[in-house]
Design an enzyme around this catalytic site. Structure first.
Site, mmCIF file in Angstrom:
data_model
loop_
_atom_site.group_PDB
_atom_site.id
_atom_site.type_symbol
_atom_site.label_atom_id
_atom_site.label_comp_id
_atom_site.label_asym_id
_atom_site.label_seq_id
_atom_site.Cartn_x
_atom_site.Cartn_y
_atom_site.Cartn_z
ATOM 1 N N TYR A 1 0.837 -1.284 -0.062
ATOM 2 C CA TYR A 1 0.184 -0.006 -0.157
ATOM 3 C C TYR A 1 0.913 1.103 0.113
ATOM 4 O O TYR A 1 2.446 1.188 0.403
ATOM 5 C CB TYR A 1 -0.964 -0.040 1.408
ATOM 6 C CG TYR A 1 -0.782 0.290 2.475
ATOM 7 C CD1 TYR A 1 -0.521 1.733 3.021
ATOM 8 C CD2 TYR A 1 -0.392 -0.606 3.411
ATOM 9 C CE1 TYR A 1 0.011 2.099 4.233
ATOM 10 C CE2 TYR A 1 0.043 -0.273 4.659
ATOM 11 C CZ TYR A 1 0.132 1.258 5.259
ATOM 12 O OH TYR A 1 0.555 1.263 6.251
ATOM 13 N N TYR B 1 -4.519 0.837 -1.111
ATOM 14 C CA TYR B 1 -4.042 -0.512 -1.192
ATOM 15 C C TYR B 1 -3.914 -1.239 -2.187
ATOM 16 O O TYR B 1 -4.868 -0.857 -3.341
ATOM 17 C CB TYR B 1 -5.106 -1.312 -0.054
ATOM 18 C CG TYR B 1 -4.849 -0.705 1.400
ATOM 19 C CD1 TYR B 1 -3.967 -1.506 2.095
ATOM 20 C CD2 TYR B 1 -5.787 -0.028 1.814
ATOM 21 C CE1 TYR B 1 -3.849 -1.229 3.509
ATOM 22 C CE2 TYR B 1 -5.530 0.177 3.146
ATOM 23 C CZ TYR B 1 -4.617 -0.219 4.024
ATOM 24 O OH TYR B 1 -4.397 0.107 5.505
ATOM 25 N N TYR B 2 -3.006 -1.884 -2.705
ATOM 26 C CA TYR B 2 -2.980 -2.662 -3.895
ATOM 27 C C TYR B 2 -2.671 -4.271 -3.426
ATOM 28 O O TYR B 2 -1.555 -4.706 -3.387
ATOM 29 C CB TYR B 2 -1.696 -2.042 -4.819
ATOM 30 C CG TYR B 2 -1.781 -0.724 -5.174
ATOM 31 C CD1 TYR B 2 -2.618 -0.363 -6.183
ATOM 32 C CD2 TYR B 2 -1.414 0.308 -4.322
ATOM 33 C CE1 TYR B 2 -2.817 0.928 -6.626
ATOM 34 C CE2 TYR B 2 -1.618 1.770 -4.541
ATOM 35 C CZ TYR B 2 -2.345 2.055 -5.890
ATOM 36 O OH TYR B 2 -2.587 3.357 -6.033
ATOM 37 N N GLY C 1 -1.262 1.809 12.862
ATOM 38 C CA GLY C 1 -0.550 0.743 13.440
ATOM 39 C C GLY C 1 -0.842 0.976 15.118
ATOM 40 O O GLY C 1 -0.445 0.332 15.840
ATOM 41 N N ALA C 2 -1.692 2.031 15.561
ATOM 42 C CA ALA C 2 -1.693 1.963 16.957
ATOM 43 C C ALA C 2 -2.508 1.004 17.462
ATOM 44 O O ALA C 2 -2.252 0.359 18.606
ATOM 45 C CB ALA C 2 -2.529 3.455 17.349
ATOM 46 N N ASP D 1 -2.626 -2.074 16.460
ATOM 47 C CA ASP D 1 -1.807 -3.172 16.265
ATOM 48 C C ASP D 1 -0.918 -3.325 17.730
ATOM 49 O O ASP D 1 -0.649 -4.379 18.423
ATOM 50 C CB ASP D 1 -1.283 -3.313 15.107
ATOM 51 C CG ASP D 1 -2.087 -3.293 14.007
ATOM 52 O OD1 ASP D 1 -3.143 -3.809 13.901
ATOM 53 O OD2 ASP D 1 -1.532 -2.830 12.739
#
Length: 346
Positions: A96, A119-120, A270-271, A273
């Site tokens: 991404y 996103y890819y 990411g927080a 996670d």
């Protein structure tokens, strides 16, 4: 590469990893260069666990390409066991692009300090994950020795075969093992099929479950922590991240609410996670519920004040000291001053 030892708990995370290309602030079309990094929910959690004294392994699929080799190398360098990651010869590694705003006023620019992910991942190696990936000799050995297995709703959303993999995880034996699930609802990934029934089954099939109040409201029509506990009594541990910067944790009949640390947000990616990784590491090390929630907050704070998907954490002894603050000190503490003030060893 980190290998299990006799005195460290083992955790296995299962799910998609992504190469990340981070644009310079401003309109995406004007970014002359991109910084490369690694991401993906379960990969992020594995990196946090490894940093916090857990023998962490990551199960996934990557393409036979430079991005796949980069991703596994980055996680391996952080102490994550990537020995059972499958290299897919025909599908690419997902990636991404992170677009960052400069607030220039251009119609294609974002507000300063905000970001957007492009996103890819369609047809990626990770989208081909299936229950069969749990039966390879490498994966089976890791799962059999794990005290905890963690995955998210993102993996369930990737494809029908990936959904089957996540449902197979809920059927793993619970002998000396916990199953952890983070809802991590991404509406765009569920655009072609309904999400609520699948995600409800996965919530009910977990021992430790993380829900955001806002995403639970969107998926299940319920956002209040006590109402969610009534709706989902099955997981022994239910962790609800509230809209008001606090987290409510249930462990059996115990209920605790812990406020977040005060801080200035740099980026939110990411927080969640990082919170899950901090909580799960503290759980595996035998911490009580309040301390688990505080470890989650401390790790989330590191992600919120950083720029990468994988949280760059202070030394674990410093985090441990901060997690031991009395209630009044915790309530008025700011991040990162709380960890800068501590002088624990690195």
């Amino acid at each position: 590469m980190t290998r299990p030892t006799t005195n460290r708990p083992r955790a296995v995370t299962v799910g998609e990893g992504l190469a990340v290309l981070v644009a310079r602030p401003g309109p995406l079309e004007d970014s002359p260069v991109f910084d490369r990094t690694a991401g993906g929910a379960e990969a992020n959690v594995a990196a946090v666990l490894a940093r916090l004294g857990v023998d962490a392994a990551w199960l996934s699929r990557v393409g036979d390409d430079g991005f796949g080799r980069y991703l596994t190398a980055q996680l391996g360098a952080r102490g994550v066991d990537v020995s059972a990651v499958v290299v897919d010869p025909s599908r690419p590694t997902g990636l991404y692009v992170k677009e960052r705003g400069a607030g220039s006023g251009s119609p294609t620019d974002l507000a300063a300090g905000t970001s957007r992910m492009l996103y890819y991942r369609n047809g990626s190696a990770a989208s081909a994950l299936s229950a069969a990936d749990l039966e390879t000799p490498g994966a089976r050995g890791l799962l059999d020795s794990a005290a905890l297995v963690h995955y998210t709703g993102i993996t369930a959303a990737l494809s029908e075969s990936a959904t089957a993999l996540t449902e197979a995880l809920t059927r793993l034996s619970r002998a000396d093992r916990l199953i952890s699930f983070d809802l991590n609802y991404r509406p765009a990934l569920w655009s072609s099929r309904p999400a609520a029934d699948v995600l409800a089954r996965l919530v009910r099939g977990g021992d430790v479950v993380f829900l955001g109040a806002d995403e639970a409201q969107e998926v299940f029509g319920v956002g209040d922590p006590d109402a969610l506990r009534a709706l989902f009594p099955e997981p022994r541990q239910l962790i609800v991240k509230n809209d008001g910067n606090s987290v409510t944790g249930f462990d059996g009949g115990e209920r605790v609410e812990v406020p977040a640390l005060r801080l200035t947000v740099t980026e939110r990616i990411g927080a969640g996670d990082a919170f899950a990784g901090g909580y799960l590491a503290a759980l595996l090390h035998g911490a009580p519920l309040v301390r688990r929630l505080r470890f989650g907050h401390l790790c989330a704070a590191a992600a919120l004040t950083g720029t990468g998907d994988i949280a760059e954490l202070p030394p674990p002894p410093v985090l441990a000291l901060a997690a031991e603050l009395d209630e009044s000190d915790w309530a008025r503490t700011e991040y990162p001053s709380v960890v800068m003030a501590e002088n624990g060893p690195s």
